[in-house]
Design an enzyme around this catalytic site. Structure first.
Site, PDB file in Angstrom:
ATOM      1  N   CYS A   1      -4.551  -6.112  -5.563  1.00  0.00           N
ATOM      2  CA  CYS A   1      -5.405  -6.023  -4.377  1.00  0.00           C
ATOM      3  C   CYS A   1      -5.096  -7.190  -3.457  1.00  0.00           C
ATOM      4  O   CYS A   1      -4.029  -7.274  -2.904  1.00  0.00           O
ATOM      5  CB  CYS A   1      -6.871  -5.969  -4.759  1.00  0.00           C
ATOM      6  SG  CYS A   1      -7.370  -7.244  -5.911  1.00  0.00           S
ATOM      7  N   SER A   2      -6.023  -8.080  -3.301  1.00  0.00           N
ATOM      8  CA  SER A   2      -5.769  -9.159  -2.358  1.00  0.00           C
ATOM      9  C   SER A   2      -6.467 -10.423  -2.823  1.00  0.00           C
ATOM     10  O   SER A   2      -7.101 -11.113  -2.039  1.00  0.00           O
ATOM     11  CB  SER A   2      -6.239  -8.766  -0.967  1.00  0.00           C
ATOM     12  OG  SER A   2      -7.591  -8.404  -1.007  1.00  0.00           O
ATOM     13  N   CYS A   3      -6.380 -10.726  -4.085  1.00  0.00           N
ATOM     14  CA  CYS A   3      -7.010 -11.942  -4.586  1.00  0.00           C
ATOM     15  C   CYS A   3      -6.199 -13.150  -4.133  1.00  0.00           C
ATOM     16  O   CYS A   3      -4.987 -13.129  -4.146  1.00  0.00           O
ATOM     17  CB  CYS A   3      -7.066 -11.911  -6.104  1.00  0.00           C
ATOM     18  SG  CYS A   3      -8.094 -10.573  -6.715  1.00  0.00           S
TER      19      CYS A   3
ATOM     20  N   CYS B   1      -0.729 -10.969  -5.414  1.00  0.00           N
ATOM     21  CA  CYS B   1      -1.775 -10.264  -6.151  1.00  0.00           C
ATOM     22  C   CYS B   1      -1.299  -8.830  -6.230  1.00  0.00           C
ATOM     23  O   CYS B   1      -1.286  -8.122  -5.223  1.00  0.00           O
ATOM     24  CB  CYS B   1      -3.127 -10.337  -5.457  1.00  0.00           C
ATOM     25  SG  CYS B   1      -4.362  -9.320  -6.291  1.00  0.00           S
TER      26      CYS B   1
END
Lengths: 208, 136
Positions: free
Chosen positions: A110-112, A107
């Site tokens: 971000c941190s998907c 990602c």
């Protein structure tokens, strides 16, 4: 709940998740906890719990060609067949590794990540996100000890809040005799992110 | 849990053992978390405890209270272990003084809910963002 601290009933998972997120941000501001400490605990636990669901899906795809076809066509729907899912809105897409193509998930912003099958941790780290896009072959070899032959193309996919990728790794050689449950034990989180291979089949001759 | 007998002496090994000890009595220990927020709430409680904000027994008592209230209640809320966990965490932090302002928390929750899911994020991308071609 009868003693809800807000007067606003906690109803949906989304509302509860928002409250947890809000609580964490307040506690971090107040210095009660640190993101690092919480992440660390989450990491320990999700490694034990989360990837098992994804492993179950992968093992089924390895043993059931029709399921695999459905998984590749519509991963969200195929996972729902197994009772896996339940988040709001995002679409899951499974990309299949072959002899000539290796997929890697990141990602970039971000941190998907596809929570139902694949918990996050290190792969949301900024250095990983930048480098895996710029020099995927090098990162796999140097950071993950997963060198790939030059005959393999590497494709890097960017997960977002709406579209979450994960990898269907290749079934390990010599696993023909294993049950679906045994196969699931070979599937690692790294193999579903594309930065590692499933565990090899341990034969008795090799000293299991 | 498969790693229950691990004996590594690293910091991570220590953390793992502490957590296992804390959760060994939890219901559904083979699959404790079904939503992302659950593991987050779980980890927050353990982290705040490790930081010395309360005794674990205080948290446990609060958790028991919350579950008991639910059992006596009208069943308006469906059963969720971690909803009680979250409530116990808020209650315990409030009584220890670490979380004094529940209105601020309400307001923050509304902010989170009103922020679009894709805020600060790009659109879904349906092609690879990078390709390292095969060279032979």
């Amino acid at each position: 709940m009868t003693a809800n601290p807000t007067d606003t009933p906690l109803r949906t998972q989304e509302e509860i998740a928002a409250r947890v997120k809000a609580l964490e941000s307040v506690l971090i501001e107040k210095g009660v906890v640190t993101t690092k400490a919480v992440d660390r605990l989450v990491e320990v636990y999700e490694n034990e719990v989360g990837p098992q669901l994804g492993a179950k899906v992968v093992a089924k795809a390895w043993t059931d060609p029709e399921f695999k076809a459905r998984l590749l066509a519509d991963a969200s729907a195929a996972c729902r067949e197994l009772g896996i899912g339940g988040l709001q809105g995002e679409e899951m897409v499974v990309v299949e590794n072959t002899d000539t193509v290796q997929h890697v998930i990141v990602c970039t912003l971000c941190s998907c990540y596809p929570w139902p099958v694949l918990p996050p941790n290190w792969y949301k780290a900024p250095p990983f996100r930048a480098r895996i896009v710029r020099e995927p072959r090098k990162v796999l070899a140097e950071d993950f000890g997963y060198p790939l032959p030059d005959s393999v193309e590497i494709r890097v996919w960017d997960s977002s809040s709406e579209l979450r990728y994960w990898v269907l790794p290749q079934r390990p050689a010599g696993s023909e005799h294993l049950s679906e449950e045994q196969l699931a034990e070979l599937v690692t989180r790294d193999s579903m992110i594309g930065v590692g291979a499933p565990k090899p089949v341990v034969t008795e001759a090799a000293g299991a | 849990m498969s790693e229950g007998v691990r004996t590594d002496a690293t910091e991570l090994g220590d953390a793992r053992r502490r957590i296992e000890k804390l959760v060994c009595d939890m219901p559904g220990a083979d699959k404790p978390f079904s939503e992302p927020w659950e593991v987050r709430a779980f980890a927050m409680a353990v982290a705040a405890y490790h930081e010395g904000h309360y005794e674990w027994s205080e948290f446990q008592l609060s958790l028991i209270d919350s579950i008991r209230s639910w059992e006596k209640g009208d069943g308006g809320e469906p059963w969720s272990y971690y909803l009680h966990w979250l409530e116990a965490l808020e209650t315990t932090l409030a009584s220890s003084g670490a979380l004094s302002d529940s209105l601020a928390l309400d307001e923050r929750t509304r902010q989170v809910l009103s922020t679009p899911r894709n805020a600060n994020h790009h659109e879904a991308r349906r092609e690879p963002v990078a390709i390292s071609p095969a060279t032979r």
